[in-house]
Write a protein that holds these residues in place. Structure first.
Motif, PDB file in Angstrom:
ATOM      1  N   ALA A 184       0.842  -1.195   0.000  1.00 19.78           N
ATOM      2  CA  ALA A 184       0.000   0.000   0.000  1.00 19.78           C
ATOM      3  C   ALA A 184       0.880   1.248   0.000  1.00 19.78           C
ATOM      4  CB  ALA A 184      -0.918  -0.005   1.218  1.00 19.78           C
ATOM      5  N   GLY A 185       0.372   2.363  -0.448  1.00 19.89           N
ATOM      6  CA  GLY A 185       1.170   3.577  -0.563  1.00 19.89           C
ATOM      7  C   GLY A 185       1.237   4.384   0.722  1.00 19.89           C
ATOM      8  N   ASP A 186       2.237   5.226   0.809  1.00 18.86           N
ATOM      9  CA  ASP A 186       2.401   6.188   1.904  1.00 18.86           C
ATOM     10  C   ASP A 186       2.394   5.493   3.265  1.00 18.86           C
ATOM     11  OD1 ASP A 186       2.546   8.316   0.095  1.00 18.86           O
ATOM     12  OD2 ASP A 186       0.355   8.382  -0.037  1.00 18.86           O
ATOM     13  N   THR A 187       1.649   6.048   4.210  1.00 17.80           N
ATOM     14  CA  THR A 187       1.664   5.519   5.581  1.00 17.80           C
ATOM     15  C   THR A 187       0.533   4.531   5.829  1.00 17.80           C
ATOM     16  OG1 THR A 187       0.314   7.362   6.325  1.00 17.80           O
ATOM     17  CG2 THR A 187       2.717   7.639   6.471  1.00 17.80           C
ATOM     18  N   THR A 188      -0.098   4.057   4.744  1.00 15.90           N
ATOM     19  CA  THR A 188      -1.195   3.097   4.891  1.00 15.90           C
ATOM     20  C   THR A 188      -0.674   1.786   5.466  1.00 15.90           C
ATOM     21  OG1 THR A 188      -2.268   4.068   2.966  1.00 15.90           O
ATOM     22  CG2 THR A 188      -3.049   1.897   3.671  1.00 15.90           C
ATOM     23  N   SER A 189      -1.424   1.214   6.395  1.00 13.58           N
ATOM     24  CA  SER A 189      -1.031  -0.066   6.988  1.00 13.58           C
ATOM     25  C   SER A 189      -1.030  -1.160   5.934  1.00 13.58           C
ATOM     26  CB  SER A 189      -1.983  -0.429   8.124  1.00 13.58           C
ATOM     27  OG  SER A 189      -1.904   0.530   9.167  1.00 13.58           O
ATOM     28  N   GLU A 190      -0.247  -2.199   6.178  1.00 12.40           N
ATOM     29  CA  GLU A 190      -0.131  -3.332   5.265  1.00 12.40           C
ATOM     30  C   GLU A 190      -0.693  -4.585   5.938  1.00 12.40           C
ATOM     31  OE1 GLU A 190       0.985  -2.670   2.340  1.00 12.40           O
ATOM     32  OE2 GLU A 190       2.141  -0.833   2.598  1.00 12.40           O
ATOM     33  N   SER A 191      -1.180  -5.533   5.108  1.00 11.82           N
ATOM     34  CA  SER A 191      -1.672  -6.794   5.680  1.00 11.82           C
ATOM     35  C   SER A 191      -1.568  -7.901   4.650  1.00 11.82           C
ATOM     36  CB  SER A 191      -3.121  -6.648   6.145  1.00 11.82           C
ATOM     37  OG  SER A 191      -3.976  -6.397   5.046  1.00 11.82           O
ATOM     38  N   ILE A 192      -1.391  -9.118   5.141  1.00 14.00           N
ATOM     39  CA  ILE A 192      -1.365 -10.326   4.311  1.00 14.00           C
ATOM     40  C   ILE A 192      -2.171 -11.392   5.035  1.00 14.00           C
ATOM     41  CG2 ILE A 192       0.068 -12.208   3.409  1.00 14.00           C
ATOM     42  CD1 ILE A 192       2.341 -10.183   3.073  1.00 14.00           C
ATOM     43  N   THR A 193      -3.030 -12.077   4.302  1.00 16.71           N
ATOM     44  CA  THR A 193      -3.779 -13.208   4.853  1.00 16.71           C
ATOM     45  C   THR A 193      -3.696 -14.347   3.854  1.00 16.71           C
ATOM     46  OG1 THR A 193      -5.316 -11.692   5.939  1.00 16.71           O
ATOM     47  CG2 THR A 193      -6.000 -13.991   5.747  1.00 16.71           C
ATOM     48  N   THR A 194      -3.302 -15.521   4.315  1.00 20.68           N
ATOM     49  CA  THR A 194      -3.205 -16.668   3.420  1.00 20.68           C
ATOM     50  C   THR A 194      -3.257 -17.948   4.239  1.00 20.68           C
ATOM     51  OG1 THR A 194      -1.949 -17.609   1.573  1.00 20.68           O
ATOM     52  CG2 THR A 194      -0.673 -16.803   3.450  1.00 20.68           C
ATOM     53  N   GLN A 195      -3.246 -19.071   3.549  1.00 20.48           N
ATOM     54  CA  GLN A 195      -3.255 -20.367   4.215  1.00 20.48           C
ATOM     55  C   GLN A 195      -1.882 -21.002   4.022  1.00 20.48           C
ATOM     56  OE1 GLN A 195      -6.033 -23.644   2.913  1.00 20.48           O
ATOM     57  NE2 GLN A 195      -7.118 -22.948   4.738  1.00 20.48           N
ATOM     58  N   LEU A 196      -1.279 -21.483   5.106  1.00 21.29           N
ATOM     59  CA  LEU A 196       0.068 -22.045   5.055  1.00 21.29           C
ATOM     60  C   LEU A 196       0.061 -23.495   5.510  1.00 21.29           C
ATOM     61  CD1 LEU A 196       2.158 -19.124   6.646  1.00 21.29           C
ATOM     62  CD2 LEU A 196       1.745 -19.585   4.215  1.00 21.29           C
ATOM     63  N   SER A 197       0.878 -24.301   4.848  1.00 23.35           N
ATOM     64  CA  SER A 197       1.116 -25.660   5.329  1.00 23.35           C
ATOM     65  C   SER A 197       2.281 -25.620   6.327  1.00 23.35           C
ATOM     66  CB  SER A 197       1.440 -26.577   4.152  1.00 23.35           C
ATOM     67  OG  SER A 197       2.541 -26.061   3.430  1.00 23.35           O
ATOM     68  N   GLY A 198       2.566 -26.742   6.981  1.00 24.64           N
ATOM     69  CA  GLY A 198       3.660 -26.779   7.941  1.00 24.64           C
ATOM     70  C   GLY A 198       4.991 -26.450   7.290  1.00 24.64           C
ATOM     71  N   GLY A 199       5.874 -25.666   7.992  1.00 24.61           N
ATOM     72  CA  GLY A 199       7.177 -25.331   7.431  1.00 24.61           C
ATOM     73  C   GLY A 199       7.742 -24.056   8.016  1.00 24.61           C
ATOM     74  N   ILE A 200       8.882 -23.602   7.438  1.00 32.05           N
ATOM     75  CA  ILE A 200       9.572 -22.387   7.871  1.00 32.05           C
ATOM     76  C   ILE A 200       9.242 -21.268   6.898  1.00 32.05           C
ATOM     77  CG2 ILE A 200      11.833 -21.311   8.243  1.00 32.05           C
ATOM     78  CD1 ILE A 200      12.888 -24.088   8.957  1.00 32.05           C
ATOM     79  N   TYR A 201       8.983 -20.071   7.446  1.00 34.68           N
ATOM     80  CA  TYR A 201       8.610 -18.921   6.634  1.00 34.68           C
ATOM     81  C   TYR A 201       9.331 -17.679   7.149  1.00 34.68           C
ATOM     82  CZ  TYR A 201       4.937 -22.060   5.108  1.00 34.68           C
ATOM     83  OH  TYR A 201       4.264 -23.133   4.599  1.00 34.68           O
ATOM     84  N   TYR A 202       9.343 -16.629   6.326  1.00 33.46           N
ATOM     85  CA  TYR A 202       9.961 -15.359   6.691  1.00 33.46           C
ATOM     86  C   TYR A 202       8.982 -14.226   6.399  1.00 33.46           C
ATOM     87  CZ  TYR A 202      14.339 -17.984   6.605  1.00 33.46           C
ATOM     88  OH  TYR A 202      15.324 -18.901   6.835  1.00 33.46           O
ATOM     89  N   ALA A 203       8.999 -13.226   7.308  1.00 35.67           N
ATOM     90  CA  ALA A 203       8.332 -11.958   7.032  1.00 35.67           C
ATOM     91  C   ALA A 203       9.421 -10.919   6.815  1.00 35.67           C
ATOM     92  CB  ALA A 203       7.430 -11.558   8.186  1.00 35.67           C
ATOM     93  N   ARG A 204       9.365 -10.225   5.688  1.00 36.83           N
ATOM     94  CA  ARG A 204      10.356  -9.191   5.379  1.00 36.83           C
ATOM     95  C   ARG A 204       9.664  -7.834   5.379  1.00 36.83           C
ATOM     96  NH1 ARG A 204      12.393  -7.484  -0.575  1.00 36.83           N
ATOM     97  NH2 ARG A 204      13.634  -5.657   0.070  1.00 36.83           N
ATOM     98  N   VAL A 205      10.072  -6.951   6.320  1.00 31.24           N
ATOM     99  CA  VAL A 205       9.600  -5.571   6.351  1.00 31.24           C
ATOM    100  C   VAL A 205      10.686  -4.722   5.716  1.00 31.24           C
ATOM    101  CG1 VAL A 205       8.802  -3.666   7.791  1.00 31.24           C
ATOM    102  CG2 VAL A 205       8.334  -6.041   8.479  1.00 31.24           C
ATOM    103  N   TYR A 206      10.307  -3.860   4.760  1.00 30.99           N
ATOM    104  CA  TYR A 206      11.345  -3.108   4.069  1.00 30.99           C
ATOM    105  C   TYR A 206      10.872  -1.690   3.743  1.00 30.99           C
ATOM    106  CZ  TYR A 206       8.717  -4.545  -0.123  1.00 30.99           C
ATOM    107  OH  TYR A 206       7.739  -4.771  -1.048  1.00 30.99           O
TER     108      TYR A 206
END
Length: 746
Positions: A120-142
């Protein structure tokens, strides 16, 4: 040179990681102009708690419920990585809030591949929603631009257990209505419900309360799709079907967006009147009996059985429709005797004379769901006395004319013309024309004409002459529809001449495309054949295909249909419930500028060719003229070729040949029956309304003549009335195409 207002860099003016702006005063004005922005080194950057690569990511561990982290990204720290584990299939959500500049976020798998992003642009909050199977994941804030603190929330919840057939929510045996509330979206894309139907039932499903686009499917016990509802947006969904006993599934699934929903499932026992053997028993039909019910997607057929004790006049009406339903009258074996198939919510009606026996009325859905009111009526036909043989007419005594007729001129002319006991077509034309002396038909003349017609049995007079004379002297609905009008005391000589032209001379030609031209040739050339038939530019395949079969199997019926009047006109006979009716046609037929036929072809090419064979084109023209009388087509038909577009072959058999008919879908017959029909001399046709998209060369919405059976390759030859693109099909192919076979009973 710069004046004293010039500002040099002062670190106290710079926020953490921010830029300072240099301003310069224009020496020619007091305004300030922006020279540009320059990135300056940040001072005293906050502590970075999250690593800048996947290898140095902040370890969250196994993610259960919600965990929240605060940090910052900017020019001095462009990336923050968080690693976490998911142990079971889960619904995952992420939110990035508290932004004062533009930062984005990505969800990565264990290899660093992007699963999902939020930008999203400017200072708008961000969000992600999804379905995950078992495993290792990363969240990258940039960082996208600027420097900002942020709050990152990570959440997982175990995936619901209703997301597959195997884990469907068990409803049990469905009786009445059961309702359920849930949601589908990015984190839970499917909800399954399993239910049982104990007996054949009418099933309905509704999916309501949507705030985003969700759809629904009805599945069989193997997961095969029975029906779907895929309305767009947040429009409610619905499915209505008839189900046999068994196990079924309802699948609610996300199309786009996330939404709560309310799902209602209903099953009611199927009515018992949906087949011949479970028809509603009316009993012996006397007088009128009425019934109210409905047909639709969940109840496509209603059958009523009734008996007629004696020869009776039968009538049926189907009214009160809000959608398109049709009706058929069936014999005791389920063969179609008659049908009414008006379009839309127009009422339906059937009128027939029935002999004693058992019959069925079938009300069936064509499109949509509708209530209806069905009325059945039977009134006994008075026994017909044994006719006394009519002796050869003898000349009528001269005093009959003076005693029964009023106009002296008509008395003189009629007694002269009938001196031998005969009144021919030409005699009646002369009498009608004589009545318009003085340019008007007065009351006495009108009375005399009607007296002659009502006493036609006193003379030797062809049936066609009696019928056509009655249409002139008395009335016919076609007279008023044509704007000529019925004869009355005071009618003009012009009106009389128009009536004579319409009924005896064929001058009231049907409205048509092209130009009417006088066509040379003969009524018949070298006998009759199905191959004489070539359909033209009107949708009367049902009519000309039936003519082709009559020509092949019963050519004398076609020959006897026509009377050559010897003046380039032909009187053509049809049957209205077994009673002969007539029209007259002339040799003028619609042609293109090339000289060829617009409608049914005549074989010889140009209208000037003497090899033209006219019977098909004239029979078609006569049928178009007949439509105006109101009984052969719809009650509002006009004298036009357009009026004969669309119909059924069994109707033509009854109206042209005067024979009883049968009609069955191929699936309700067997191969031997059809072979026997082909080998008989019965009129035999087939029509297709369920064959869209077939690869067998059969045209859907079209009628054919069944002309032969090839025992070697076991195929039936279907002659196309177009004169080309015929088809040869096996019995199994005919069944798969759901061909509707219609034939004469004799």
């Amino acid at each position: 040179m710069f004046d004293s207002s010039e500002k040099s860099f002062d670190s106290s003016l710079s926020g953490l990681g921010n830029s300072s702006t240099y301003l310069d005063k224009d020496p020619l004005s007091s305004s300030l102009t922006e020279l540009g922005s320059q990135q300056l080194p940040s001072v005293n950057a906050p502590v970075d708690y999250a690593g800048n690569t996947r290898a140095t990511a902040r370890a969250v561990g196994t993610l259960t419920a919600t965990q929240t982290f605060s940090d910052w990204v900017g020019s001095a720290d462009t990336n923050d990585y968080y690693s976490f584990n998911v142990t079971t299939p889960s619904n995952f959500s992420l939110s990035l809030t508290g932004l004062s500049a533009d930062a984005d976020v990505k969800l990565l798998n264990s290899s660093g591949t992007v699963i999902s992003s939020s930008t999203a642009g400017d200072t708008t909050s961000e969000s992600i929603t999804t379905q995950l199977s078992g495993g290792i994941y990363y969240a990258r804030v940039y960082r996208f631009s600027g420097d900002t603190n942020y709050s990152l929330s990570l959440n997982t919840t175990a995936t619901p257990v209703d997301n597959t057939l195997a884990t469907a929510r068990a409803v049990g045996t469905l009786t009445g209505t059961q309702s359920f509330s849930d949601w589908v979206g990015t984190g839970d894309i499917d909800d399954y419900y399993s239910f049982n139907v104990g007996t054949p039932s009418n099933f309905s499903l509704s999916l309501t309360g949507l705030s985003a686009d969700a759809d629904v499917k009805l599945l069989d016990s193997s997961g095969g799709v029975i029906s779907s509802s895929t309305a767009s947006g947040n429009t409610s969904e619905s499915i209505t079907r008839q189900l046999s006993a068994g196990t079924y599934y309802a699948r609610v699934y996300q199309c786009r967006g996330d939404t709560n929903y309310s799902l209602s499932l209903t099953a009611t026992v199927t009515p018992v009147d949906n087949a011949l053997d479970t028809a509603r028993a009316v009993g012996t039909l006397t007088g009128t009996q009425s019934f109210s019910d409905w047909v639709g997607s969940a109840d496509t057929n209603d059958y009523y059985s009734f008996n007629v004790g004696t020869q009776s006049n039968f009538s049926l009406s189907l009214t009160g429709l809000s959608a398109d339903a049709d009706v058929q009258l069936l014999d005791s074996s389920g063969g179609v005797i008659s049908r009414s198939t008006a379009s839309g919510n127009t009422s339906e009606s059937i009128t027939r004379q029935l002999s004693a026996g058992t019959y069925y009325a079938r009300v069936y859905q064509f499109s949509g769901d509708t209530n209806y009111s069905l009325s059945l009526n039977a009134t006994a036909v008075a026994p017909t006395p044994t006719p006394t043989p009519t002796p050869t007419p003898t000349p009528i005594p001269t005093d009959w004319y003076s005693q029964n007729l009023l106009d002296a001129q008509i008395i003189t002319l009629t007694s002269s013309l009938a001196a031998d006991g005969n009144l021919s077509r030409n005699d009646m034309i002369s009498i009608f024309r004589d009545a318009k002396d003085g340019s008007v038909i007065d009351a006495n003349e009108l009375t005399d004409l009607r007296t002659l017609v009502s006493n036609s049995t006193l003379f030797t007079m062809a049936d066609s002459v009696k019928v056509l004379s009655n249409k002139i002297a008395n009335s016919d609905v076609a007279n008023t529809r044509s704007t000529i009008g019925n004869l009355f005391a005071g009618s003009s000589d012009t009106q009389m001449e128009n009536l004579i032209g319409k009924w005896f001379l064929g001058t009231a030609r049907p409205v048509a495309s092209g130009t009417y031209s006088y066509v040379s040739g003969s009524l018949f050339q070298n006998g009759l054949s199905a191959d004489d038939v070539y359909q033209g530019q009107v949708g009367d395949c049902y009519y000309v295909a039936t003519l082709a079969s009559i020509a092949q199997e019963k050519p004398n019926y076609i020959q006897n249909m026509f009377t050559d009047n010897g003046d380039n006109t032909f009187t053509v006979r049809f049957y209205n419930n077994g009673v002969a009716d007539y029209v007259t046609v002339d040799r003028y037929l619609p042609t293109y500028s090339s000289g060829n036929a617009v409608y049914a072809g005549w074989g010889g090419g140009s209208y000037t060719s003497t090899s033209n064979e006219l019977w098909v084109a004239l029979a078609e023209k006569a049928y178009a003229q007949l439509a105006e009388s109101g009984w052969s087509r719809s009650s509002t038909s006009t004298n036009s070729y357009a009026a004969i577009s669309g119909g059924w072959m069994d109707t033509v058999i009854r109206q042209v040949a005067g024979l009883g008919t049968s009609s069955f879908e191929a699936v309700n017959m067997n191969q031997t029956q059809l072979i026997n029909l082909v080998n008989s001399n019965q009129i035999l046709t087939v029509g297709f309304v369920y064959a869209a998209g077939n690869t067998l060369g059969v045209v859907n919405g079209h009628a054919y003549t069944i002309t032969a059976y090839n025992a070697t390759n076991q195929t039936f030859h279907l002659r196309n009335p177009w004169g080309s693109t015929h088809a040869d099909v096996t019995w199994s192919q005919l069944v798969s195409l759901r061909g509707i076979i219609e034939w004469s009973n004799t």
